[in-house]
Scaffold this active site. Structure first.
Site, mmCIF file in Angstrom:
data_model
loop_
_atom_site.group_PDB
_atom_site.id
_atom_site.type_symbol
_atom_site.label_atom_id
_atom_site.label_comp_id
_atom_site.label_asym_id
_atom_site.label_seq_id
_atom_site.Cartn_x
_atom_site.Cartn_y
_atom_site.Cartn_z
ATOM 1 N N ASN A 52 -35.741 -85.449 -34.361
ATOM 2 C CA ASN A 52 -37.103 -84.614 -34.464
ATOM 3 C C ASN A 52 -36.988 -84.088 -32.814
ATOM 4 O OD1 ASN A 52 -37.708 -87.244 -33.770
ATOM 5 N ND2 ASN A 52 -39.911 -86.598 -34.122
ATOM 6 N N GLU A 54 -39.931 -82.065 -30.538
ATOM 7 C CA GLU A 54 -41.119 -81.727 -30.690
ATOM 8 C C GLU A 54 -41.344 -80.532 -29.513
ATOM 9 O OE1 GLU A 54 -43.700 -85.232 -30.300
ATOM 10 O OE2 GLU A 54 -43.128 -85.461 -32.481
ATOM 11 N N CYS A 63 -38.403 -81.543 -37.543
ATOM 12 C CA CYS A 63 -38.195 -82.720 -38.179
ATOM 13 C C CYS A 63 -36.844 -83.202 -37.972
ATOM 14 C CB CYS A 63 -38.703 -82.935 -39.481
ATOM 15 S SG CYS A 63 -40.457 -82.875 -39.962
ATOM 16 N N GLU A 65 -34.877 -84.337 -40.319
ATOM 17 C CA GLU A 65 -34.318 -84.108 -41.503
ATOM 18 C C GLU A 65 -33.418 -82.515 -41.588
ATOM 19 O OE1 GLU A 65 -37.085 -85.594 -41.106
ATOM 20 O OE2 GLU A 65 -37.361 -86.584 -42.937
ATOM 21 N N CYS A 96 -41.093 -85.169 -45.049
ATOM 22 C CA CYS A 96 -42.190 -84.523 -45.390
ATOM 23 C C CYS A 96 -41.864 -83.350 -46.442
ATOM 24 C CB CYS A 96 -42.821 -83.809 -44.048
ATOM 25 S SG CYS A 96 -41.712 -82.567 -43.352
ATOM 26 N N CYS A 99 -39.598 -80.546 -45.634
ATOM 27 C CA CYS A 99 -37.971 -80.870 -45.583
ATOM 28 C C CYS A 99 -37.464 -81.285 -46.614
ATOM 29 C CB CYS A 99 -37.710 -82.259 -44.560
ATOM 30 S SG CYS A 99 -38.317 -82.034 -42.909
HETATM 31 N N1 THU Z 1 -41.029 -86.434 -38.556
HETATM 32 C C1 THU Z 1 -39.702 -86.497 -38.756
HETATM 33 O O1 THU Z 1 -38.881 -85.795 -38.069
HETATM 34 N N2 THU Z 1 -39.301 -86.467 -40.030
HETATM 35 C C2 THU Z 1 -40.115 -87.136 -40.780
HETATM 36 O O2 THU Z 1 -39.806 -87.418 -42.114
HETATM 37 C C3 THU Z 1 -41.556 -87.623 -40.553
HETATM 38 C C4 THU Z 1 -41.951 -86.736 -39.414
HETATM 39 C C5 THU Z 1 -41.388 -86.194 -37.069
HETATM 40 C C6 THU Z 1 -42.330 -84.680 -36.961
HETATM 41 C C7 THU Z 1 -42.902 -85.237 -35.670
HETATM 42 O O3 THU Z 1 -42.095 -84.671 -34.421
HETATM 43 C C8 THU Z 1 -43.216 -86.657 -35.714
HETATM 44 O O4 THU Z 1 -42.219 -87.087 -36.621
HETATM 45 C C9 THU Z 1 -44.411 -87.161 -36.064
HETATM 46 O O5 THU Z 1 -44.988 -86.550 -37.184
#
Ligand code: THU
Length: 143
Positions: A52, A54, A63, A65, A96, A99
């Site tokens: 991920n 941010e 994310c 994925e 999520c 994704c």
């Molecule tokens: N996140 C992912 O990368 N994949 C997931 O399956 C759950 C959420 C990330 C998004 C964000 O950067 C952090 O986790 C908190 O939600």
């Protein structure tokens, strides 16, 4: 489309979890503190990783994925067998909704290996996680 159950062997699960675990260390998650790693297995046998990423504008977080999927697409892979996701979550970390939808663009016969760093594991098919995906809206991509 193809309807075979993508029974995924233990060695492949272990391979994907190793790759996802390593990718997780590259996550850029200073806002949530929640690092996620993903590893996507293509039909060619290649593995594409993601983490991920941010942003100070929180809603722009990408994310793990989708990061892995973009990696794969740019390298020419469009058919997928499995994806592993790992985080330091209470239970196995599941993709999520966004994704699930984006992965489904390329077909629902994908084993989704959800894990956490404590060794908890749950495996589901993508088509179970996103039933009634909107095939009819798509053009070109086959599944
Ligand atoms: N996140 C992912 O990368 N994949 C997931 O399956 C759950 C959420 C990330 C998004 C964000 O950067 C952090 O986790 C908190 O939600």
């Amino acid at each position: 489309g193809r309807r075979s159950s993508s029974v995924i062997d233990e060695a492949t699960v272990a391979r994907l979890l190793r790759a996802a675990t390593a990718a997780r260390l590259r996550a850029y998650a200073p806002y949530s503190g929640f690092s996620v790693g993903a590893a996507l297995l293509g039909a060619s046998g290649r593995v594409f990783v993601g983490a991920n990423v941010e942003n100070s504008s929180y809603g722009l977080a990408l994310c793990a994925e989708r990061s892995a999927l973009v990696h794969a697409i740019v390298r020419g892979e469009r058919r997928f067998r499995a994806v592993a996701v790992i985080a330091d979550s209470d239970g196995p970390c599941t993709p999520c909704g966004a994704c699930r939808h984006v992965l489904s663009e390329f077909g629902g016969d994908v084993a989704v290996i959800c894990a956490n760093v404590n060794g908890q594991l749950r495996i589901r098919e993508l088509r179970e996680l996103l039933p009634d995906r909107n095939d009819t809206l798509r053009r070109g991509a086959s599944s």
